[in-house]
Write a protein that holds these residues in place. Sequence first.
Motif, PDB file in Angstrom:
ATOM      1  N   PRO A   1       0.831  -1.207   0.000  1.00 23.00           N
ATOM      2  CA  PRO A   1       0.000   0.000   0.000  1.00 23.00           C
ATOM      3  C   PRO A   1       0.864   1.255   0.000  1.00 23.00           C
ATOM      4  N   ILE A   2       0.281   2.372  -0.365  1.00 23.24           N
ATOM      5  CA  ILE A   2       0.981   3.656  -0.299  1.00 23.24           C
ATOM      6  C   ILE A   2       1.403   3.912   1.146  1.00 23.24           C
TER       7      ILE A   2
ATOM      8  N   VAL B   1      -2.499   8.902  -0.286  1.00 20.60           N
ATOM      9  CA  VAL B   1      -2.551   8.929   1.167  1.00 20.60           C
ATOM     10  C   VAL B   1      -1.929   7.643   1.716  1.00 20.60           C
ATOM     11  N   PRO B   2      -0.996   7.736   2.649  1.00 18.13           N
ATOM     12  CA  PRO B   2      -0.377   6.528   3.214  1.00 18.13           C
ATOM     13  C   PRO B   2      -1.383   5.731   4.033  1.00 18.13           C
ATOM     14  N   PHE B   3      -1.196   4.417   4.056  1.00 19.77           N
ATOM     15  CA  PHE B   3      -2.182   3.545   4.707  1.00 19.77           C
ATOM     16  C   PHE B   3      -2.345   3.863   6.188  1.00 19.77           C
ATOM     17  N   TYR B   4      -1.280   4.297   6.860  1.00 18.86           N
ATOM     18  CA  TYR B   4      -1.371   4.551   8.294  1.00 18.86           C
ATOM     19  C   TYR B   4      -2.068   5.875   8.620  1.00 18.86           C
ATOM     20  N   LYS B   5      -2.447   6.656   7.584  1.00 18.60           N
ATOM     21  CA  LYS B   5      -3.227   7.876   7.785  1.00 18.60           C
ATOM     22  C   LYS B   5      -4.669   7.719   7.286  1.00 18.60           C
ATOM     23  N   LEU B   6      -5.046   6.501   6.900  1.00 17.94           N
ATOM     24  CA  LEU B   6      -6.432   6.261   6.534  1.00 17.94           C
ATOM     25  C   LEU B   6      -7.331   6.400   7.756  1.00 17.94           C
TER      26      LEU B   6
END
Length: 365
Positions: free
Chosen positions: A174-175, A257-262
Amino acid sequence: MIAITFLLLANVVKGQVGDSTIVSPVKDKKKYAFYPVVAYSPESKLNLGAIAFVVLDHEKKGGTSEFYRPTSITPYVVFTTNKQILVKSEFDFFFKSGINLNFISRIYKYPDSYYGVGNDTDPEAYERYGNNYIQLVGQALKPLNSKVFYGLTFDLQYNDIQPDDGGMLEIQNPIGVSGGRNVGIGPAANYDSRNSTLYPTAGMLFKSSIGLYGRAIGGEYNYVTYNFDFRNYFELLGPKNILAYQFRANFITGDDVPFYKLNVMAGDNYLRGFDHRNVYMDRQSMYFQVEGRQDLFWRLGGVLFAGAGQVFDTFSELNAEDVRFVYGFGGRFQAMKDQKLNLRMDVGFTDNGQYAFYLSVREAF
């Protein structure tokens, strides 16, 4: 674990480091308390550490305004049996001019869990990965009047992601799998008619903000967040019985958008009861929760709560059959004798058989 923590707090309060009041001609009051922490959460397992509560009152001669707001600071440090180190401080400053600066600082050495993206992920299928990060997130607001504030929201975060070789992160790629900087800033506006910021019993709060993240301001990712948070509080069958409810919606546009900021819908301030706050994450999230709060005796209180929510990628995916439900109960301990600033312990249950324990500071909403 909840009972053990309550017993510990009951003993410590007799010899707490501080619960002092300093009175000056302008009625400035400084109150503080310190407690050890023994707790449990689904993300961190057993927690050992310390927490402090600081409240600064700046009352004017002749009394306070209708919606008086004290300044509060709650720092804590925790070590967990999941090999995590959490150093966090919550600040909510109200200056005499009415300007409000509220923010959270985090320094985490945080082995985390990745379940994938979406509303139908498997809670039993996940990868543990290294996620060390620092963050400063909050708002700087100026009053238009006693209830309306406007200003800026900001978010500065750096993540060092360490995925396992051949794990879900490496396979799904993921991004954001390489971590990096997230820098966001944008407009914010709040309407606040609550009678207290520490423990409201009447009034409402509506918060809205737009976060613009981009390389142009020092980040490594480009996306936009839209955040809406509505809360309402009122007495139910007397002043010791409070009913509170919240509707919250968080949306993201942009594919970088990075996965940890979803967005997520689980956690100690969200829908309580899921095995991990990351079990369900996606670009969009919406949830509703309601809580009944009851003063019991001495400094103790109890709550009952329930909630429902969903994460999704696009609005075309919204489906009533995919809504997740939670319910639970909890205990409250008033950290200071003269200030309604609570340390809370909750246990939540979900519609798919999960459950989780939480210990945190302040109310969930």
